[in-house]
Design a protein around this motif. Structure first.
Motif, mmCIF file in Angstrom:
data_model
loop_
_atom_site.group_PDB
_atom_site.id
_atom_site.type_symbol
_atom_site.label_atom_id
_atom_site.label_comp_id
_atom_site.label_asym_id
_atom_site.label_seq_id
_atom_site.Cartn_x
_atom_site.Cartn_y
_atom_site.Cartn_z
ATOM 1 N N SER A 2 34.814 49.939 94.319
ATOM 2 C CA SER A 2 34.916 51.029 95.292
ATOM 3 C C SER A 2 33.969 50.794 96.458
ATOM 4 C CB SER A 2 34.578 52.359 94.623
ATOM 5 O OG SER A 2 33.205 52.397 94.283
ATOM 6 N N ILE A 3 34.210 51.537 97.552
ATOM 7 C CA ILE A 3 33.331 51.424 98.726
ATOM 8 C C ILE A 3 31.903 51.770 98.339
ATOM 9 C CG2 ILE A 3 32.816 52.391 100.997
ATOM 10 C CD1 ILE A 3 35.799 52.769 101.424
ATOM 11 N N GLU A 4 31.751 52.845 97.522
ATOM 12 C CA GLU A 4 30.413 53.253 97.122
ATOM 13 C C GLU A 4 29.711 52.148 96.339
ATOM 14 O OE1 GLU A 4 33.152 54.973 96.666
ATOM 15 O OE2 GLU A 4 32.915 56.818 97.825
ATOM 16 N N HIS A 5 30.452 51.512 95.424
ATOM 17 C CA HIS A 5 29.861 50.444 94.625
ATOM 18 C C HIS A 5 29.544 49.219 95.478
ATOM 19 C CE1 HIS A 5 31.397 51.997 90.469
ATOM 20 N NE2 HIS A 5 30.513 52.789 91.040
ATOM 21 N N LYS A 6 30.377 48.954 96.477
ATOM 22 C CA LYS A 6 30.089 47.842 97.386
ATOM 23 C C LYS A 6 28.786 48.089 98.126
ATOM 24 C CE LYS A 6 34.817 46.211 98.196
ATOM 25 N NZ LYS A 6 35.898 46.049 99.197
ATOM 26 N N GLU A 7 28.555 49.342 98.510
ATOM 27 C CA GLU A 7 27.320 49.669 99.219
ATOM 28 C C GLU A 7 26.115 49.485 98.299
ATOM 29 O OE1 GLU A 7 27.995 53.594 100.591
ATOM 30 O OE2 GLU A 7 29.208 52.978 102.306
ATOM 31 N N ILE A 8 26.271 49.847 97.028
ATOM 32 C CA ILE A 8 25.179 49.631 96.082
ATOM 33 C C ILE A 8 24.916 48.143 95.913
ATOM 34 C CG2 ILE A 8 24.506 49.871 93.655
ATOM 35 C CD1 ILE A 8 26.053 52.512 93.611
ATOM 36 N N ALA A 9 25.974 47.365 95.765
ATOM 37 C CA ALA A 9 25.824 45.925 95.552
ATOM 38 C C ALA A 9 25.179 45.234 96.745
ATOM 39 C CB ALA A 9 27.191 45.299 95.267
ATOM 40 N N ALA A 10 25.300 45.861 97.936
ATOM 41 C CA ALA A 10 24.740 45.255 99.148
ATOM 42 C C ALA A 10 23.256 45.531 99.311
ATOM 43 C CB ALA A 10 25.498 45.754 100.378
ATOM 44 N N ILE A 11 22.710 46.425 98.472
ATOM 45 C CA ILE A 11 21.283 46.737 98.578
ATOM 46 C C ILE A 11 20.481 45.570 98.044
ATOM 47 C CG2 ILE A 11 19.427 48.254 97.797
ATOM 48 C CD1 ILE A 11 21.533 50.478 97.533
ATOM 49 N N ARG A 12 19.641 45.017 98.871
ATOM 50 C CA ARG A 12 18.802 43.895 98.420
ATOM 51 C C ARG A 12 17.571 43.804 99.300
ATOM 52 N NH1 ARG A 12 23.496 41.521 99.897
ATOM 53 N NH2 ARG A 12 23.871 40.899 97.747
ATOM 54 N N GLU A 13 16.527 43.256 98.736
ATOM 55 C CA GLU A 13 15.293 43.041 99.486
ATOM 56 C C GLU A 13 14.804 41.637 99.203
ATOM 57 O OE1 GLU A 13 10.655 44.661 99.695
ATOM 58 O OE2 GLU A 13 12.176 45.748 98.541
#
Length: 216
Positions: A2-13
């Motif tokens: 889902s779009i929401e899960h894609k946004e979570i997966a894109a979180i990185r530092e």
């Protein structure tokens, strides 16, 4: 996905604040931990004493919660709790735990696998006496981990204990005290760029600590 899960997966530092190599570490993991702990204190990280304590019940299910480190001894780390609580009972049934410290401001974590034993009554008495009076009363009033009907019943019991104690010194109840965490494996993790993190592990074998690097 889902779009929401894609946004979570894109979180990185990306981690690039420090490094950790074998020549940097002390021979004893408790001393190395104390060094990092002192740096966490001086860096004013949020809740430097907070550690995730994981225990295992009789069915093999793990349970984790945050507790607070209260002392660093030469043989291990200590914390205090109600011995009748879930964690207290699980430790008494299975005295093997893991603990985790995570200090994101320093991009560091430390993992312990350890045996656990009760602290002496003297150590528990000393710490209990140093607690704020409200915390002492709370330790007596709260049947930790037991289902209670509502908040009001807890507050009523606190008021009853306050009335019972009056101005008297409050003795430590037998069901409350400390545990000593004696590590057999300790891993120090330092975040590095491109997820190529530094991982140095200490393993206790025949009362001797061996030190090795782990792949990230």
């Amino acid at each position: 996905m889902s779009i929401e899960h894609k946004e979570i997966a894109a979180i990185r530092e990306d981690y690039a604040k420090s490094s950790l190599i074998e020549s940097d570490v002390l021979h004893d993991p408790i001393q190395q931990f104390k060094k990092w702990f002192d740096e966490a204190i001086s860096s004013q990280v949020t809740e430097p004493t907070a550690m995730v304590l994981s225990t295992v019940n009789e069915k093999g299910f793990p349970s984790s919660r945050v507790v607070l480190l209260k002392d660093i001894k030469s043989e291990g780390l200590s914390f205090f709790t109600n011995y009748n609580s879930r964690k207290g009972q699980e430790i008494l049934q299975n005295p093997h735990v893991s603990i985790l410290f995570f200090w994101p401001e320093l991009q560091r974590q430390v993992r312990f696998e350890a045996n656990v034993e009760k602290l002496s009554k003297e150590d528990s008495d000393e710490y209990f006496a140093s607690r704020p009076r409200g915390s002492q009363i709370g330790a007596i009033a709260s049947p930790q981990s037991v289902i209670i009907p509502n908040r009001e019943s807890l507050e009523k019991r606190v008021a009853e204990v306050e009335l019972e104690m009056g101005d008297l010194a409050i003795p430590r109840p037998e069901f409350w005290g400390g545990f000593l965490i004696k590590p057999v494996r300790v891993e120090f993790w330092q975040g590095r760029s491109s997820r190529l993190h530094d991982r140095i592990v200490y393993i206790l074998e025949n009362d001797i600590w061996t030190i090795n690097r782990l792949a990230p």
